[in-house]
Design a protein around this motif. Structure first.
Motif, short mmCIF file in Angstrom:
data_model
loop_
_atom_site.label_atom_id
_atom_site.label_comp_id
_atom_site.label_asym_id
_atom_site.label_seq_id
_atom_site.Cartn_x
_atom_site.Cartn_y
_atom_site.Cartn_z
N TYR A 20 0.79 -1.22 0.00
CA TYR A 20 0.00 0.00 0.00
C TYR A 20 0.83 1.28 0.00
CZ TYR A 20 -4.46 -2.34 0.33
OH TYR A 20 -5.56 -3.09 0.05
N THR A 196 -13.68 -3.30 -15.85
CA THR A 196 -12.41 -3.01 -15.19
C THR A 196 -11.23 -3.31 -16.11
OG1 THR A 196 -12.57 -5.15 -14.12
CG2 THR A 196 -13.12 -3.26 -12.79
N THR A 243 -11.79 3.30 -7.40
CA THR A 243 -11.57 1.85 -7.32
C THR A 243 -12.13 1.28 -6.03
OG1 THR A 243 -9.52 2.16 -8.53
CG2 THR A 243 -9.83 0.03 -7.46
N ILE A 244 -11.84 1.95 -4.90
CA ILE A 244 -12.34 1.47 -3.62
C ILE A 244 -13.88 1.46 -3.62
CG2 ILE A 244 -12.44 1.97 -1.14
CD1 ILE A 244 -9.74 1.03 -1.98
N VAL A 247 -15.04 -1.50 -5.72
CA VAL A 247 -14.83 -2.78 -5.04
C VAL A 247 -15.89 -2.98 -3.96
CG1 VAL A 247 -13.27 -4.09 -3.55
CG2 VAL A 247 -12.36 -2.82 -5.48
N VAL A 248 -16.10 -1.93 -3.14
CA VAL A 248 -17.09 -2.03 -2.07
C VAL A 248 -18.48 -2.27 -2.67
CG1 VAL A 248 -18.26 -0.73 -0.25
CG2 VAL A 248 -15.78 -0.64 -0.45
N TYR A 251 -18.80 -5.87 -4.02
CA TYR A 251 -18.96 -6.89 -2.98
C TYR A 251 -20.32 -6.80 -2.32
CZ TYR A 251 -14.69 -9.31 -3.42
OH TYR A 251 -13.72 -10.13 -3.91
N LEU B 93 -8.83 -10.06 0.15
CA LEU B 93 -9.36 -8.95 -0.64
C LEU B 93 -8.44 -7.73 -0.54
CD1 LEU B 93 -11.69 -7.70 -2.27
CD2 LEU B 93 -12.73 -7.04 -0.12
N LEU B 94 -7.93 -7.49 0.68
CA LEU B 94 -7.04 -6.34 0.86
C LEU B 94 -5.73 -6.51 0.09
CD1 LEU B 94 -7.60 -5.52 4.62
CD2 LEU B 94 -8.20 -4.13 2.65
N ILE B 97 -6.77 -5.71 -3.70
CA ILE B 97 -7.14 -4.33 -4.09
C ILE B 97 -6.01 -3.58 -4.81
CG2 ILE B 97 -7.69 -2.03 -3.16
CD1 ILE B 97 -9.65 -3.35 -1.30
N SER B 99 -3.89 -4.59 -6.76
CA SER B 99 -3.73 -5.05 -8.14
C SER B 99 -4.79 -4.43 -9.05
CB SER B 99 -3.80 -6.58 -8.21
OG SER B 99 -5.13 -7.00 -8.05
N TRP B 100 -5.80 -3.79 -8.45
CA TRP B 100 -6.83 -3.15 -9.27
C TRP B 100 -6.49 -1.70 -9.59
CZ3 TRP B 100 -12.51 -4.77 -8.04
CH2 TRP B 100 -12.59 -6.16 -8.15
#
Lengths: 265, 269
Positions: A20, A196, A243-244, A247-248, A251, B93-94, B97, B99-100
């Motif tokens: 990260y 995506t 993106t976040i 993803v959220v 899901y 999942l974390l 992420i 990689s996205w």
């Protein structure tokens, strides 16, 4: 199961930090009032403002989204039809051939896809630009949709179709009211993945895009080659945020539909 | 019964296969046989076997090997520990992420991180060393590539570890195997499929990277992918570019045959 040892936890923590750190590093400096990624001077939103005031960047952003939505839509239609078609192929040799051809574009390196499409479009006479980029994105998204829809079709009970036919449903009814609703989660997953893939693609687009047309990835590449510009950081901040959200949202959506179909069974 | 309508559903799909799968490959092979003026020739193949291209191919393989090796080295323990965490799907999942996030943005981040005044050099200076030019070296290229590929390696290994029946491990331990022996004789062989597909998804793209080489390695590292891009978009020598592409496809097929899981019946050796 044995508990994680402390050293294992430390190892995992390091991997997470390393994964990260670059992303947060980018986003952090997007708020820098200076113009480099080295010393942070003070907080500012200027670079974000610059993104939204740059009409060229906005056009590119809109292009990127349009190509992604259109290519995902078209490839979902072709891919879903293809998956339905593959299931009806009785000859197993024929079916395996179709499936292996399906996977060619998934395993091929981007450079080869890009180069071969460049040859194809030039030979056929398609002008490089919006059309070639859209076609290329449709082309590499179709197999993904097939792979998402196929398992749903295979797990579907054949007697559902027979029952519908026995009850007097026409072929169209069977398709619209039995098969499509059943495989719907696969279709959505395919559409989403195609979206995506299209948003993310750089290498293929780089080959088949002409001079007048650009997508976000291609633009970021040329900006990055020119050196550090905090506008790119601001773009990455926005991309990370979106993106976040996606993803959220994804899901949330899939867990809801799986609960719903789970309740029906 | 309803085969007729379903067969017609196949039509656009088969058209897609013909146009975008078969035709492009055929065209690449065709172009590899043409020289700059469009005349039929085998010279491209001859020059591929000259020392320049052979050296480039070897170095491309060497870098791909290094990248795959380090990615595996980091990913296997990560996947192993992940399967033992409490909310393992969430942690996975974390891992996925990042990689996205667009590949280019992550690569671009490293231009800043590895820069002469970047955080790594700042840290080096704290320890009293002189700052070094880290950008445009092959080490930074391998580092960034490994960073990019880690999630793609973790995923298949995690899946195969997750499918592993824990009673097999208990049985091994009951029978007196040490933790290490259990790992070497039970866990590792049973998760080899995951490792193989991980190698597959890392090695082939690593052979064909061209964007990271340009941004991070300057022009110090030339992979097969960089060479293809160069021939197509810079030199405009499509014939030679296609020839390299033909070989890249061949290598890809060979790697897939080696790492493929074709012998499903013969698990017991």
């Amino acid at each position: 199961m044995s508990k994680l040892s402390t050293s294992a936890k430390v190892y995992l923590a390091i991997v997470f930090i390393v994964l990260y750190a670059p992303i947060f590093y980018l986003v952090f400096y997007s708020f820098n009032s200076g113009d480099s990624m080295t010393n942070f001077q003070s907080f500012t939103l200027d670079h974000y403002k610059a993104v939204f005031e740059d009409s060229r960047l906005l056009v590119i952003l809109i292009n990127t989204v349009i190509v992604a939505l259109l290519s995902a839509l078209i490839s979902t239609i072709i891919g879903t039809l293809g998956a339905i078609g593959i299931v009806t192929v009785k000859d197993s040799k024929m079916r395996n051939t179709l499936l292996s051809l399906n996977n060619v574009l998934i395993v091929s390196p981007d450079v080869i896809i890009g180069a071969s499409f460049l040859i194809l479009f030039t030979m056929v006479g398609i002008k490089l630009g919006f059309a070639s980029v859209l076609l290329a994105h449709v082309a590499f998204s179709v197999p993904i949709v097939v792979l998402m829809v196929l398992p749903k079709l295979l797990e579907m009970n054949k007697s559902l179709i027979d029952a519908a036919l026995d009850l007097g449903a026409s072929k169209k009814d069977v398709m619209m009211r039995v098969i499509l609703p059943y495989i719907q989660p696969g279709i959505f997953a395919g559409f989403f993945l195609a979206l995506t893939y299209s948003l993310d693609d750089f290498a293929v687009t780089f080959f088949v895009t002409g001079n007048g047309f650009s997508t976000l990835s291609v633009e970021i590449y040329s900006m990055a080659r020119a050196g550090i510009s905090l506008t790119v950081n601001a773009i990455s901040g926005l991309v990370f945020f979106v993106t976040i959200l996606v993803v959220v949202g994804y899901y949330f959506f899939t867990s809801r539909t799986s609960k719903r179909t789970g309740g029906q069974q | 019964m309803q085969t007729k309508t379903s067969k017609s559903a196949l039509f656009p799909y088969v058209l897609w296969i013909a146009l975008f799968v078969i035709a492009p490959i055929a065209l690449v092979v065709y172009y590899s046989l043409l020289d700059l003026h469009g005349n039929f020739t085998l010279n491209n193949y001859k020059s591929f076997f000259s020392s320049v291209y052979l050296k480039m191919t070897l170095s491309s393989f060497w870098y791909a090997f290094l990248i795959t090796f380090f990615t595996l080295l980091i990913s296997y323990p990560t996947a192993y520990f992940l399967t033992k965490t409490k909310h393992k799907q969430l942690w996975l999942l974390l891992i996925i992420i990042p990689s996205w996030i667009n590949l280019l943005l992550k690569t671009y981040a490293f231009i800043g991180i590895f820069g002469l005044y970047g955080p790594i050099n700042a840290a080096i200076e704290v320890f009293g060393f002189d700052p070094k030019q880290m950008l445009f070296t092959d080490i930074s290229f391998v580092f960034v590539s490994v960073y990019i590929f880690i999630p793609f390696m973790i995923l298949p290994i995690f899946n195969s570890l997750d499918r592993l029946n824990p009673t097999l491990i208990y049985a091994a331990r009951d029978l007196g195997a040490s933790a290490f022996t259990t790992f070497r004789r039970v866990v590792l062989p049973l998760t080899m499929d995951g490792v193989k597909s991980g190698i597959q998804v890392v090695f082939i793209p690593a052979l064909s990277l061209f964007m990271i080489t340009r941004l991070i390695a300057g022009n110090r590292v030339i992979t097969l992918g960089t060479a293809i891009e160069q021939q197509f978009l810079v030199t405009q020598n499509w014939g030679m570019g296609s020839t390299i592409a033909v070989f890249l496809i061949l290598f890809m097929v060979i790697i897939m045959l080696i790492t493929g899981q074709k012998d499903k019946g013969g698990r017991v050796r």
